[in-house]
Design a protein around this motif. Structure first.
Motif, PDB file in Angstrom:
ATOM      1  N   LYS A 174       0.828  -1.209   0.000  1.00 15.04           N
ATOM      2  CA  LYS A 174       0.000   0.000   0.000  1.00 15.04           C
ATOM      3  C   LYS A 174       0.864   1.261   0.000  1.00 15.04           C
ATOM      4  O   LYS A 174       0.540   2.254  -0.655  1.00 15.04           O
ATOM      5  CB  LYS A 174      -0.928   0.008   1.211  1.00 15.04           C
ATOM      6  N   ALA A 175       1.981   1.213   0.749  1.00 15.64           N
ATOM      7  CA  ALA A 175       2.887   2.359   0.793  1.00 15.64           C
ATOM      8  C   ALA A 175       3.457   2.649  -0.593  1.00 15.64           C
ATOM      9  O   ALA A 175       3.524   3.795  -1.031  1.00 15.64           O
ATOM     10  CB  ALA A 175       4.013   2.108   1.790  1.00 15.64           C
ATOM     11  N   LEU A 176       3.848   1.596  -1.301  1.00 14.03           N
ATOM     12  CA  LEU A 176       4.378   1.772  -2.655  1.00 14.03           C
ATOM     13  C   LEU A 176       3.293   2.248  -3.619  1.00 14.03           C
ATOM     14  O   LEU A 176       3.572   3.044  -4.530  1.00 14.03           O
ATOM     15  CB  LEU A 176       4.990   0.460  -3.149  1.00 14.03           C
ATOM     16  N   ASP A 177       2.063   1.779  -3.418  1.00 16.08           N
ATOM     17  CA  ASP A 177       0.954   2.248  -4.271  1.00 16.08           C
ATOM     18  C   ASP A 177       0.780   3.761  -4.138  1.00 16.08           C
ATOM     19  O   ASP A 177       0.548   4.462  -5.138  1.00 16.08           O
ATOM     20  CB  ASP A 177      -0.350   1.544  -3.876  1.00 16.08           C
ATOM     21  N   ILE A 178       0.881   4.265  -2.895  1.00 16.70           N
ATOM     22  CA  ILE A 178       0.766   5.703  -2.680  1.00 16.70           C
ATOM     23  C   ILE A 178       1.916   6.434  -3.360  1.00 16.70           C
ATOM     24  O   ILE A 178       1.729   7.472  -4.009  1.00 16.70           O
ATOM     25  CB  ILE A 178       0.741   6.026  -1.170  1.00 16.70           C
ATOM     26  N   PHE A 179       3.121   5.874  -3.247  1.00 14.06           N
ATOM     27  CA  PHE A 179       4.303   6.469  -3.879  1.00 14.06           C
ATOM     28  C   PHE A 179       4.121   6.560  -5.392  1.00 14.06           C
ATOM     29  O   PHE A 179       4.360   7.621  -5.996  1.00 14.06           O
ATOM     30  CB  PHE A 179       5.538   5.641  -3.531  1.00 14.06           C
ATOM     31  N   TYR A 180       3.656   5.481  -5.994  1.00 13.25           N
ATOM     32  CA  TYR A 180       3.474   5.478  -7.452  1.00 13.25           C
ATOM     33  C   TYR A 180       2.355   6.444  -7.869  1.00 13.25           C
ATOM     34  O   TYR A 180       2.432   7.071  -8.928  1.00 13.25           O
ATOM     35  CB  TYR A 180       3.171   4.062  -7.945  1.00 13.25           C
TER      36      TYR A 180
END
Length: 341
Positions: A234-240
């Motif tokens: 989820k953290a990476l989804d926000i980053f992308y």
């Protein structure tokens, strides 16, 4: 006198002769000045019964001269004065000299046909200054600080109710989580949500999630929350998603660093028995931001927070010197941070 009492007096036709409005919540200050204009000056008279000045451009004695000049064809006029340093500890960025004795003299006997309103850009007044001590004793001085907690959610519910829409408590809380605590931003989002719900409609947290995008800062809060709870995907989804919104990786890294620094400061001040309100005042933050940081601080040890900040400083240097691709560098940092949790 507080703001509510001052507004009641204005609505009853009993305004003060001189106001000093200060604080960080510009939206609330504007609402108060709008009440002054709407209640005291007829709409068709506002072009010539309202004057505006800035102490960075106009000497105070000229402003006082305006206040002492009898208004033309109207019983009363408003004189707004934007100020950056007469009442605060801010440095003067102008060559204009002000004869403060003219203001001190005016405060002893203000004109009954003028209302002088000082709009001060600053969180605090400089209590060491003679003019501050004098105006606090002879005028109406009102503070407009941030609202938070139940008061903020209640404000949102009332804003929706004024538009004949019911906003659930959970919806108000979700809106704050996604849009932040700026009243101006929140008001705009409430307008949008109420248009969607329609008169007589109800707004739920699901509606807010569907219609309100998180701002960058709130996305950073959520990203760190996901990392702390081992939700690396989820953290990476926000980053992308931030990258899709064309946010600069260096800016993202700076905001992540700022949030971890706040978390560390809140953790250390909390350990010294500071209250949430005291921490907010000490760090110059909105109490809601302190609340979020306090919740996140419980999931990190102080030594780990310091190490994360060290890694972020190194990453910042590498990104700015071209030693590493900015997107890849931040991606690797997040992956390492998630795997270390």
């Amino acid at each position: 006198m507080d703001v509510k009492t001052a507004v009641k007096a204005i609505r009853k036709g009993e305004p003060a002769s001189v106001y000093l409005l200060y604080g960080t919540e510009k939206y609330s200050i504007k609402q108060f000045t709008d009440v002054l204009k709407e209640q005291l000056i007829e709409e068709e008279h506002r072009d010539f019964a309202i004057a505006s000045y800035d102490t960075a451009e106009t000497p105070i004695e000229q402003i006082i001269e305006e206040a002492e000049t009898v208004p033309f064809l109207v019983p009363r006029k408003l004189v707004f004065v934007r100020d950056h340093y007469l009442f605060t500890a801010g440095k003067e960025n102008t060559k204009i000299e002000h004869k403060m004795e003219t203001l001190l003299t005016y405060l002893d006997n203000p004109a009954d046909y003028s209302i002088l309103i000082f709009l001060v850009q600053g969180e605090k007044l400089d209590e060491r200054k003679k003019i501050v001590k004098t105006i606090k004793s002879k005028a109406t001085v009102l503070s407009f600080g941030p609202i938070h907690g139940e008061e903020l959610t209640s404000w949102l519910v009332k804003q929706a109710a004024a538009r004949k829409v019911t906003m659930q408590q959970s919806a108000a809380e979700t809106l704050i989580q996604r849009a932040g605590t700026s009243l101006q931003t929140l008001s705009a989002e409430v307008d949008k949500l109420c248009l969607y719900a329609g008169e007589g409609g109800t707004l739920s947290s699901i509606n807010v999630e569907d219609l309100v995008a998180r701002n960058t800062e709130q996305n950073i809060f959520a990203m760190i929350e996901d990392i702390a709870n081992l939700r690396l995907g989820k953290a990476l989804d926000i980053f992308y998603e931030l990258l899709k919104q064309r946010e600069e990786p260096i800016k993202i890294a700076a905001l992540i660093s700022r949030q971890f620094r706040i978390i560390l400061q809140v953790k250390e001040l909390g350990a010294q028995s500071y209250s949430q309100q005291q921490i907010a005042s000490q760090l110059g933050l909105h109490p809601y931001a302190v609340k979020i940081a306090g919740e996140q601080s419980r999931k990190f040890q102080s030594d780990r927070l310091r190490l994360i900040l060290k890694h972020l400083a190194e990453l910042d240097y590498q990104m700015k010197t071209g030693a590493i691709d900015k997107v890849l560098g931040l991606e690797l940092f997040l992956l390492r941070l998630g795997s270390d949790s």
